[in-house]
Design a protein around this motif. Sequence first.
Motif, PDB file in Angstrom:
ATOM      1  N   VAL A   1       7.027  37.484  61.215  1.00  0.00           N
ATOM      2  CA  VAL A   1       7.082  38.227  62.480  1.00  0.00           C
ATOM      3  C   VAL A   1       6.862  39.715  62.230  1.00  0.00           C
ATOM      4  CG1 VAL A   1       8.590  38.936  64.382  1.00  0.00           C
ATOM      5  CG2 VAL A   1       8.529  36.543  63.669  1.00  0.00           C
ATOM      6  N   HIS A   2       7.478  40.231  61.177  1.00  0.00           N
ATOM      7  CA  HIS A   2       7.299  41.650  60.839  1.00  0.00           C
ATOM      8  C   HIS A   2       5.835  41.955  60.534  1.00  0.00           C
ATOM      9  CE1 HIS A   2       8.255  45.625  59.318  1.00  0.00           C
ATOM     10  NE2 HIS A   2       7.623  45.345  58.206  1.00  0.00           N
ATOM     11  N   ASP A   3       5.204  41.089  59.741  1.00  0.00           N
ATOM     12  CA  ASP A   3       3.795  41.299  59.390  1.00  0.00           C
ATOM     13  C   ASP A   3       2.894  41.226  60.625  1.00  0.00           C
ATOM     14  OD1 ASP A   3       4.521  41.570  56.760  1.00  0.00           O
ATOM     15  OD2 ASP A   3       3.928  39.545  56.166  1.00  0.00           O
TER      16      ASP A   3
ATOM     17  N   TYR B   1       7.762  44.237  70.183  1.00  0.00           N
ATOM     18  CA  TYR B   1       7.135  42.940  69.901  1.00  0.00           C
ATOM     19  C   TYR B   1       8.219  41.862  69.887  1.00  0.00           C
ATOM     20  CZ  TYR B   1       4.491  39.372  67.311  1.00  0.00           C
ATOM     21  OH  TYR B   1       3.871  38.201  66.913  1.00  0.00           O
ATOM     22  N   LEU B   2       8.000  40.822  70.675  1.00  0.00           N
ATOM     23  CA  LEU B   2       8.962  39.721  70.771  1.00  0.00           C
ATOM     24  C   LEU B   2       8.250  38.412  70.470  1.00  0.00           C
ATOM     25  CD1 LEU B   2      11.753  38.619  71.566  1.00  0.00           C
ATOM     26  CD2 LEU B   2      11.024  38.703  73.957  1.00  0.00           C
ATOM     27  N   SER B   3       8.757  37.667  69.476  1.00  0.00           N
ATOM     28  CA  SER B   3       8.158  36.390  69.083  1.00  0.00           C
ATOM     29  C   SER B   3       9.143  35.273  69.421  1.00  0.00           C
ATOM     30  CB  SER B   3       7.844  36.399  67.581  1.00  0.00           C
ATOM     31  OG  SER B   3       6.983  35.345  67.239  1.00  0.00           O
ATOM     32  N   MET B   4       8.765  34.414  70.362  1.00  0.00           N
ATOM     33  CA  MET B   4       9.720  33.512  70.973  1.00  0.00           C
ATOM     34  C   MET B   4      10.184  32.373  70.061  1.00  0.00           C
ATOM     35  SD  MET B   4      10.274  34.893  73.853  1.00  0.00           S
ATOM     36  CE  MET B   4      11.161  33.586  74.711  1.00  0.00           C
TER      37      MET B   4
ATOM     38  N   ALA C   1      12.402  39.860  66.943  1.00  0.00           N
ATOM     39  CA  ALA C   1      11.797  40.980  67.658  1.00  0.00           C
ATOM     40  C   ALA C   1      11.622  42.141  66.695  1.00  0.00           C
ATOM     41  CB  ALA C   1      12.654  41.398  68.848  1.00  0.00           C
ATOM     42  N   GLU C   2      10.644  42.990  66.981  1.00  0.00           N
ATOM     43  CA  GLU C   2      10.363  44.156  66.148  1.00  0.00           C
ATOM     44  C   GLU C   2      10.038  45.344  67.048  1.00  0.00           C
ATOM     45  OE1 GLU C   2      10.042  44.672  62.737  1.00  0.00           O
ATOM     46  OE2 GLU C   2      10.633  42.633  62.146  1.00  0.00           O
ATOM     47  N   ILE C   3      10.428  46.531  66.590  1.00  0.00           N
ATOM     48  CA  ILE C   3      10.030  47.781  67.230  1.00  0.00           C
ATOM     49  C   ILE C   3       9.347  48.615  66.159  1.00  0.00           C
ATOM     50  CG2 ILE C   3      10.807  49.905  68.354  1.00  0.00           C
ATOM     51  CD1 ILE C   3      13.117  48.335  69.531  1.00  0.00           C
ATOM     52  N   VAL C   4       8.076  48.960  66.397  1.00  0.00           N
ATOM     53  CA  VAL C   4       7.283  49.700  65.411  1.00  0.00           C
ATOM     54  C   VAL C   4       6.791  50.986  66.068  1.00  0.00           C
ATOM     55  CG1 VAL C   4       5.372  49.601  63.774  1.00  0.00           C
ATOM     56  CG2 VAL C   4       6.526  47.484  64.469  1.00  0.00           C
TER      57      VAL C   4
ATOM     58  N   ASP D   1      20.080  49.933  69.444  1.00  0.00           N
ATOM     59  CA  ASP D   1      20.527  49.765  70.827  1.00  0.00           C
ATOM     60  C   ASP D   1      19.496  48.999  71.649  1.00  0.00           C
ATOM     61  OD1 ASP D   1      22.897  51.035  70.380  1.00  0.00           O
ATOM     62  OD2 ASP D   1      22.284  52.971  71.202  1.00  0.00           O
ATOM     63  N   ALA D   2      18.225  49.315  71.434  1.00  0.00           N
ATOM     64  CA  ALA D   2      17.170  48.608  72.156  1.00  0.00           C
ATOM     65  C   ALA D   2      17.130  47.132  71.757  1.00  0.00           C
ATOM     66  CB  ALA D   2      15.820  49.271  71.892  1.00  0.00           C
ATOM     67  N   MET D   3      17.269  46.864  70.474  1.00  0.00           N
ATOM     68  CA  MET D   3      17.261  45.483  70.001  1.00  0.00           C
ATOM     69  C   MET D   3      18.451  44.713  70.555  1.00  0.00           C
ATOM     70  SD  MET D   3      14.557  45.139  68.086  1.00  0.00           S
ATOM     71  CE  MET D   3      14.873  43.721  67.052  1.00  0.00           C
ATOM     72  N   ASN D   4      19.629  45.335  70.555  1.00  0.00           N
ATOM     73  CA  ASN D   4      20.827  44.664  71.066  1.00  0.00           C
ATOM     74  C   ASN D   4      20.724  44.396  72.561  1.00  0.00           C
ATOM     75  OD1 ASN D   4      22.051  44.645  68.541  1.00  0.00           O
ATOM     76  ND2 ASN D   4      23.050  46.624  68.853  1.00  0.00           N
ATOM     77  N   ALA D   5      20.168  45.364  73.303  1.00  0.00           N
ATOM     78  CA  ALA D   5      19.979  45.161  74.740  1.00  0.00           C
ATOM     79  C   ALA D   5      19.028  44.001  75.001  1.00  0.00           C
ATOM     80  CB  ALA D   5      19.454  46.439  75.377  1.00  0.00           C
ATOM     81  N   MET D   6      17.977  43.907  74.202  1.00  0.00           N
ATOM     82  CA  MET D   6      17.020  42.814  74.336  1.00  0.00           C
ATOM     83  C   MET D   6      17.672  41.465  74.024  1.00  0.00           C
ATOM     84  SD  MET D   6      13.397  42.160  72.315  1.00  0.00           S
ATOM     85  CE  MET D   6      12.909  43.866  72.502  1.00  0.00           C
ATOM     86  N   LEU D   7      18.406  41.415  72.930  1.00  0.00           N
ATOM     87  CA  LEU D   7      19.006  40.153  72.503  1.00  0.00           C
ATOM     88  C   LEU D   7      20.059  39.666  73.491  1.00  0.00           C
ATOM     89  CD1 LEU D   7      19.376  40.839  68.667  1.00  0.00           C
ATOM     90  CD2 LEU D   7      17.718  39.353  69.804  1.00  0.00           C
TER      91      LEU D   7
END
Length: 227
Positions: A125-127, A150-153, A158-161, A177-183
């Motif tokens: 997912v990172h790549d 980027y969100l891979s179902m 998920a990744e933020i680049v 914080d963004a990742m936690n809100a998404m999750l």
Amino acid sequence: MASPRYLSEADHQRISAAVGEAEMLSSGEIVTILADRSDGYTDVALAWSALVAFLALGALAIAPDFYMSLYDRLIADWGHEWTPRMILSLALGVAALKFAGVMLLQLWQPLKFFLIPAPIRTMRVHDRALRAFRIGAEQRTTGRTGILIYLSMREHRAEIVADQAIATKVEPGVWADAMNAMLAELREGRTADAMIAAVAKVGAVLTTHVPRLEGDVNELPDRLIEV
């Protein structure tokens, strides 16, 4: 096989609106991608099949009488003597059946993804996120202020680049914080709300670290890319 669509047209419009709003006070450009999966994992499926075939050969070496008697019962042949060629053919047949059987089982996607080790899913997912960022956001803005959510179902990753101008100002941990809100939204099955929550958090960070400049224009599309 076409990838399933996770979001409706209305969801797409909501996310686009959230991106536009998040960019109003910042020179940052947010790109959102929702992927069904980040890799086909054929190599992992082949590895599991090869492992099971190898284990079957090991079992044949440890308990050959079981397989040989099973073969005799299946073909109802009581009188023949086992030759080296016959034994090797039996071993090849057992290995081939086991290999093919495991490959077929992994056509069921829930099992296939269950068998993929978590570190491999994270790495793929990172790549994929990095490749998508290089294509869709990196160095495509005047001030190098692009950022990808980027969100891979299927992998549940998920990744933020962030591009250089943002990455040099923001510590990687700030995106937590963004990742936690998404999750939090994803756990409730609200995929569109998850992306919107991440966009809002990222937008707040961008407003602080990359404030909007006079004459700034929208350089990247606000729409969600679903692949």
